[in-house]
Design a protein around this motif. Structure first.
Motif, short mmCIF file in Angstrom:
data_model
loop_
_atom_site.label_atom_id
_atom_site.label_comp_id
_atom_site.label_asym_id
_atom_site.label_seq_id
_atom_site.Cartn_x
_atom_site.Cartn_y
_atom_site.Cartn_z
N LYS A 96 6.17 -1.46 9.27
CA LYS A 96 6.11 -2.16 10.56
C LYS A 96 5.40 -3.49 10.44
N CYS A 132 2.26 10.48 -0.98
CA CYS A 132 2.77 10.39 0.40
C CYS A 132 3.32 11.72 0.91
N GLY A 153 3.26 4.24 0.00
CA GLY A 153 4.69 4.43 -0.29
C GLY A 153 5.41 3.12 -0.52
N SER A 154 5.03 2.08 0.19
CA SER A 154 5.68 0.78 0.00
C SER A 154 5.38 0.22 -1.39
N PHE A 165 -3.74 6.65 11.04
CA PHE A 165 -3.45 6.04 12.35
C PHE A 165 -4.15 6.77 13.51
N GLU A 199 -0.28 13.41 1.72
CA GLU A 199 -0.32 12.91 3.10
C GLU A 199 0.44 13.82 4.08
N CYS A 242 0.84 -1.20 0.00
CA CYS A 242 0.00 0.00 0.00
C CYS A 242 0.88 1.25 0.00
N SER A 273 5.86 -3.68 4.02
CA SER A 273 5.16 -2.81 4.95
C SER A 273 6.14 -2.44 6.06
O1 LIG Z 1 2.35 -0.68 5.06
P1 LIG Z 1 3.28 0.44 5.36
O2 LIG Z 1 4.47 0.47 4.46
O3 LIG Z 1 3.69 0.44 6.80
O4 LIG Z 1 2.52 1.77 5.07
C1 LIG Z 1 1.81 2.50 5.98
C2 LIG Z 1 1.63 3.89 5.45
O5 LIG Z 1 2.90 4.46 5.17
C3 LIG Z 1 2.88 5.13 3.92
O6 LIG Z 1 3.52 4.35 2.94
C4 LIG Z 1 3.61 6.46 4.01
O7 LIG Z 1 3.21 7.14 5.16
C5 LIG Z 1 1.40 5.25 3.56
O8 LIG Z 1 1.20 5.42 2.19
C6 LIG Z 1 0.85 3.98 4.15
O9 LIG Z 1 -0.53 4.01 4.39
#
Ligand SMILES: O=P(O)(O)OC[C@H]1O[C@](O)(CO)[C@@H](O)[C@@H]1O
Length: 327
Positions: free
Chosen positions: A78, A212, A29-30, A323, A216, A27, A76
């Motif tokens: 974390k 992002c 940025g990743s 978040f 964002e 999702c 992702s």
């Molecule tokens: O799954 P990840 O990489 O932790 O992403 C969480 C959030 O971090 C971002 O990649 C950048 O803040 C968002 O686009 C995404 O919702």
């Protein structure tokens, strides 16, 4: 290095399986960071195709070609984004080989994966101390490693040597661009909208900066436009007062970006061009320059993000929904 040991095990697993298709699933940025790897696979592989899916859509679309001959690569930070964890679970249920990247040791995503790779990470705006083990570098190592194992593609070693030169390249690029980037931040700090544009290996970076950084992290209106698509609708929005950031890379699609540049110069005025051709890329092998140029351009974008956030007095960490509220 830990990531390299983890990668070695994954390359062994590549040897044991037939792999016909790679699904890149993540999702935001990743996800954006996966575009350059897909570009590499499209260019270099004669047998393996690849796709990029947003995690939730991957499950709902349920591609019929997802099976035990598939490699699913997820990412992702974390390992806690629920859609991505669910996507890993879904991929495993289809018999695919599931490899996930994250910067933490333990996470729900790790529990649903066959293999994990831990990357180094630093928040937007900070200097990346070890670019050779950042998420984008690991993604490249996986793609180049796959083709090394499956198709004897010889570029893997060139990639590794070149990635090891990145921190020196980044330092020089930062020193070279500091003043101009700060000036751009002052010039554009009051804009309500900024479009980004690129093609080929660079497009993901334009997409990431639009969604992002500008949307964002700066709450500015933006949209990433593909340089080829620009002439098929978006160029009607261009005027002297409409700001564009154009990324120019060194890959085979550069002519698309050059065509867009000519038009932007003719009818626009507010233009930030980040061109990898202007940077000292000593240490990066000619054969992988096109692939690594997006990473170098991204350093300039990250500098711009930080400078813009300071000039606008809007820290990059500020969120109102992400978040914080249910979604
Ligand atoms: O799954 P990840 O990489 O932790 O992403 C969480 C959030 O971090 C971002 O990649 C950048 O803040 C968002 O686009 C995404 O919702």
């Amino acid at each position: 290095m830990k990531a390299d040991a983890q990668l070695e095990k994954i390359f062994e697993a590549f040897k044991q399986r037939t792999i016909t298709r790679v699904f890149y699933v993540a999702c935001g940025g990743s996800s954006a960071l996966m575009y350059p790897s897909k570009y590499f696979l499209d260019r270099e592989s004669s047998q393996i195709t690849s796709e990029i899916f947003s995690s939730n859509e991957f499950i709902h679309r349920n591609p019929q070609s997802l099976n035990e001959n598939s490699l699913v690569i997820l990412c992702s930070h974390k390992g806690k984004t629920p859609e991505t964890t669910e996507a890993a679970k879904f991929a495993k249920s289809k018999g695919a080989l599931v490899v996930s990247l994250m910067y933490v040791e333990h996470a729900p995503l790790a529990d649903e994966s066959d293999f994990i790779v831990n990357y180094s990470w630093i928040s937007a705006g900070n200097m990346e101390p070890m670019p050779e083990i950042m998420n984008y570098a690991i993604l490249y190592k996986l793609a180049f490693g796959l083709l090394y194992v499956k198709e004897e593609n010889k570029k893997y070693e060139k990639l590794v040597t070149s990635l090891n030169s990145l921190s020196t390249v980044f330092e020089k690029v930062m020193a070279q661009n500091e003043d101009v980037i700060n000036a751009y931040a002052e010039q554009y700090k009051d804009e309500k909208i900024m479009y980004t544009m690129a093609s080929g290996a660079n497009y993901g970076m334009a997409y990431s900066f639009a969604i992002c950084i500008l949307m964002e992290m700066q709450w500015m209106h933006s949209h990433a436009i593909h340089a080829g698509e620009f002439f098929h609708g978006p160029f009607e929005i261009l005027d002297k007062d409409v700001p564009f950031i154009l990324l120019m890379g060194l890959d085979e699609t550069r002519p698309l970006e050059e065509r867009a540049l000519t038009f932007l110069k003719q009818y626009g005025n507010k233009l930030v061009v980040v061109d990898a051709q202007n940077f000292d890329l000593t240490g990066i092998d000619d054969e992988v320059k096109g692939y690594l140029a997006p990473l170098v351009n991204n350093v300039v974008l990250r500098m711009f993000a930080l400078a813009l956030s300071k000039a606008r007095n809007h820290p990059l960490e500020t969120r109102r929904y992400m978040f914080k509220v249910p979604y």
